[in-house]
Design a protein around this motif. Structure first.
Motif: not given
Length: 183
Positions: A40-46, A109-112
């Motif tokens: 489920s890893w992804h950047w917090d970008k849209t 480094s990840v957050s959630g």
């Protein structure tokens, strides 16, 4: 008797047509990229443009830069700038020894399930042509965007499938677009 046979045939055809219609509707809602996501890893970008910066250093920077530019030119909404500081993705090489891997991606480094920083490495111990090294970088960088290996005729199959190449392909563009346009 003939009317019953004809009615039964029409009913069977109707049921078959209904099954095809339901399957088509369910398929339309499925994300084409979902099968190739790296967990489920992804950047917090849209949005219409996704910016992910790459810090490229080491002895094979020309091949890493070629992979970065290939991604820029192939993946429609991706803007992956090359910068001179430790940033979103660090792209580098080294002689890591007989590890069994020519390339390695890691999420540092990840957050959630959001990626904050990743590494894309090429193991120079195993050598390879310039085009092959570019392909390794292509694959490892795309892993840091949240994608897994795939047999789709591009760098995500390099070393895993006969169809693997050293370049991003149309399928990578589709996967990236579907994952990040409405995140």
């Amino acid at each position: 008797m003939i009317r019953r046979v004809m009615a039964l045939r029409r009913l069977r055809l109707f049921i078959a047509a209904l099954a095809v219609a339901v399957a088509s509707v369910l398929t339309l809602g499925a994300s084409p990229a979902s099968a190739h996501n790296w967990g489920s890893w992804h950047w917090d970008k849209t949005g219409s443009s996704i910016v992910i910066n790459n810090y490229i250093y080491g002895g094979t920077t020309a091949q890493a830069e070629a992979a970065r530019q290939n991604g820029w030119n192939t993946i429609g909404i991706l803007y992956n700038y090359s910068v001179n500081t430790h940033t979103d993705v660090s792209v580098f090489d080294g002689n890591f020894g007989a590890t069994g891997w020519a390339g390695l991606a890691s999420l540092e480094s990840v957050s959630g399930d959001h990626i904050l920083h990743g590494h894309a490495r090429y193991n120079s111990y195993y050598g390879g042509s310039s085009v092959y090294i570019q392909g390794v970088y292509c694959q490892e960088i795309f892993h840091t965007y949240g994608f897994d290996h795939s047999d789709t005729g591009d760098c995500m199959g390099l070393g895993y499938y006969a169809s693997g190449t050293s370049y991003y392909g149309p399928h990578n563009n589709t996967d990236f677009f579907n994952r990040y346009r409405y995140h």
